[in-house]
Write a protein that holds these residues in place. Sequence first.
Motif, PDB file in Angstrom:
ATOM      1  N   VAL A  28     -47.615  46.056   0.703  1.00 32.29           N
ATOM      2  CA  VAL A  28     -48.784  46.938   0.747  1.00 32.29           C
ATOM      3  C   VAL A  28     -49.257  46.588  -0.643  1.00 32.29           C
ATOM      4  O   VAL A  28     -51.066  46.491  -0.484  1.00 32.29           O
ATOM      5  CB  VAL A  28     -48.324  48.406   1.573  1.00 32.29           C
ATOM      6  CG1 VAL A  28     -49.512  49.813   1.299  1.00 32.29           C
ATOM      7  CG2 VAL A  28     -48.144  48.288   3.021  1.00 32.29           C
TER       8      VAL A  28
ATOM      9  N   ARG B 132     -57.222  40.829   4.329  1.00 36.37           N
ATOM     10  CA  ARG B 132     -55.696  41.291   4.999  1.00 36.37           C
ATOM     11  C   ARG B 132     -54.481  40.944   6.513  1.00 36.37           C
ATOM     12  O   ARG B 132     -53.541  40.992   5.588  1.00 36.37           O
ATOM     13  CB  ARG B 132     -56.259  42.310   4.459  1.00 36.37           C
ATOM     14  CG  ARG B 132     -56.573  42.819   3.002  1.00 36.37           C
ATOM     15  CD  ARG B 132     -57.048  44.343   3.361  1.00 36.37           C
ATOM     16  NE  ARG B 132     -57.542  45.148   3.994  1.00 36.37           N
ATOM     17  CZ  ARG B 132     -58.827  45.777   3.256  1.00 36.37           C
ATOM     18  NH1 ARG B 132     -59.415  45.040   2.075  1.00 36.37           N
ATOM     19  NH2 ARG B 132     -59.722  45.802   4.458  1.00 36.37           N
ATOM     20  N   LYS B 133     -55.709  40.387   6.971  1.00 37.43           N
ATOM     21  CA  LYS B 133     -55.182  40.421   8.318  1.00 37.43           C
ATOM     22  C   LYS B 133     -54.809  39.225   8.312  1.00 37.43           C
ATOM     23  O   LYS B 133     -53.213  39.207   9.265  1.00 37.43           O
ATOM     24  CB  LYS B 133     -55.856  40.469   9.660  1.00 37.43           C
ATOM     25  CG  LYS B 133     -56.250  42.237  10.420  1.00 37.43           C
ATOM     26  CD  LYS B 133     -57.137  41.751  10.813  1.00 37.43           C
ATOM     27  CE  LYS B 133     -57.969  43.172  11.911  1.00 37.43           C
ATOM     28  NZ  LYS B 133     -58.852  42.678  12.535  1.00 37.43           N
TER      29      LYS B 133
ATOM     30  N   ILE C 116     -51.281  39.651   6.018  1.00 39.02           N
ATOM     31  CA  ILE C 116     -50.160  39.739   6.901  1.00 39.02           C
ATOM     32  C   ILE C 116     -49.471  38.850   8.033  1.00 39.02           C
ATOM     33  O   ILE C 116     -48.263  38.983   8.202  1.00 39.02           O
ATOM     34  CB  ILE C 116     -50.411  41.411   7.604  1.00 39.02           C
ATOM     35  CG1 ILE C 116     -50.991  42.336   6.174  1.00 39.02           C
ATOM     36  CG2 ILE C 116     -49.489  41.601   8.569  1.00 39.02           C
ATOM     37  CD1 ILE C 116     -51.606  43.459   7.166  1.00 39.02           C
TER      38      ILE C 116
ATOM     39  N   ARG D 152     -43.899  43.439   9.161  1.00 44.47           N
ATOM     40  CA  ARG D 152     -45.343  42.968   9.666  1.00 44.47           C
ATOM     41  C   ARG D 152     -45.810  44.229   9.864  1.00 44.47           C
ATOM     42  O   ARG D 152     -46.714  44.684   9.530  1.00 44.47           O
ATOM     43  CB  ARG D 152     -45.270  41.779  10.643  1.00 44.47           C
ATOM     44  CG  ARG D 152     -45.258  40.621   9.963  1.00 44.47           C
ATOM     45  CD  ARG D 152     -45.853  39.849  10.516  1.00 44.47           C
ATOM     46  NE  ARG D 152     -45.537  37.875  10.195  1.00 44.47           N
ATOM     47  CZ  ARG D 152     -45.533  36.995  10.459  1.00 44.47           C
ATOM     48  NH1 ARG D 152     -45.559  37.163  11.716  1.00 44.47           N
ATOM     49  NH2 ARG D 152     -44.922  36.172   9.976  1.00 44.47           N
ATOM     50  N   ALA D 153     -45.117  44.809  11.227  1.00 44.07           N
ATOM     51  CA  ALA D 153     -44.986  46.365  11.445  1.00 44.07           C
ATOM     52  C   ALA D 153     -45.680  47.538  10.863  1.00 44.07           C
ATOM     53  O   ALA D 153     -46.389  48.139  10.319  1.00 44.07           O
ATOM     54  CB  ALA D 153     -44.886  46.724  13.041  1.00 44.07           C
TER      55      ALA D 153
ATOM     56  N   ARG E  80     -48.060  46.679   8.259  1.00 43.76           N
ATOM     57  CA  ARG E  80     -50.163  47.169   9.311  1.00 43.76           C
ATOM     58  C   ARG E  80     -50.154  48.634   8.880  1.00 43.76           C
ATOM     59  O   ARG E  80     -51.028  48.259   8.522  1.00 43.76           O
ATOM     60  CB  ARG E  80     -50.175  46.057   9.850  1.00 43.76           C
ATOM     61  CG  ARG E  80     -51.180  46.262  11.519  1.00 43.76           C
ATOM     62  CD  ARG E  80     -51.116  45.481  11.900  1.00 43.76           C
ATOM     63  NE  ARG E  80     -50.821  44.548  12.284  1.00 43.76           N
ATOM     64  CZ  ARG E  80     -49.247  44.038  12.835  1.00 43.76           C
ATOM     65  NH1 ARG E  80     -48.561  44.035  13.324  1.00 43.76           N
ATOM     66  NH2 ARG E  80     -49.164  42.002  12.315  1.00 43.76           N
ATOM     67  N   THR E  81     -48.747  49.586   9.690  1.00 45.94           N
ATOM     68  CA  THR E  81     -49.557  50.427   9.417  1.00 45.94           C
ATOM     69  C   THR E  81     -49.411  51.368   8.357  1.00 45.94           C
ATOM     70  O   THR E  81     -49.901  51.947   8.163  1.00 45.94           O
ATOM     71  CB  THR E  81     -47.653  51.475   9.835  1.00 45.94           C
ATOM     72  OG1 THR E  81     -47.844  50.972  11.562  1.00 45.94           O
ATOM     73  CG2 THR E  81     -48.181  52.624  10.622  1.00 45.94           C
TER      74      THR E  81
ATOM     75  N   ARG F 172     -52.720  50.782   7.197  1.00 50.97           N
ATOM     76  CA  ARG F 172     -53.299  51.329   7.567  1.00 50.97           C
ATOM     77  C   ARG F 172     -54.124  52.787   7.054  1.00 50.97           C
ATOM     78  O   ARG F 172     -55.212  53.423   6.574  1.00 50.97           O
ATOM     79  CB  ARG F 172     -54.060  50.809   9.274  1.00 50.97           C
ATOM     80  CG  ARG F 172     -54.902  51.840   9.795  1.00 50.97           C
ATOM     81  CD  ARG F 172     -54.579  51.652  11.238  1.00 50.97           C
ATOM     82  NE  ARG F 172     -54.450  50.355  12.006  1.00 50.97           N
ATOM     83  CZ  ARG F 172     -52.876  50.149  12.382  1.00 50.97           C
ATOM     84  NH1 ARG F 172     -51.847  51.054  12.702  1.00 50.97           N
ATOM     85  NH2 ARG F 172     -52.397  48.857  13.413  1.00 50.97           N
TER      86      ARG F 172
END
Length: 68
Positions: free
Chosen positions: A24, A36-37, A40, A49-50, A53-54, A57
């Motif tokens: 992150v 960024r996407k 990841i 990954r999940a 991503r969280t 965000r």
Amino acid sequence: MSPDLLYTTPDGRQITPTSARQWVTVISKLPTLDERKAAIANHVPEHLRALVRTMGRNAWEHPARSKQ
């Protein structure tokens, strides 16, 4: 791996990120959402990954970022 996706340790060494928090930190420095996407999707290990991503965000949408 792209050289801009290296984590800088407190002692100044640059290493490949190994934890979700390190990922992150590295990915949040990329300038655009698309970059960024892509980072990841293409560089973060699948099992992280999940979480990355969280966490990303949450960091990006934190109320402290919107202070003027």
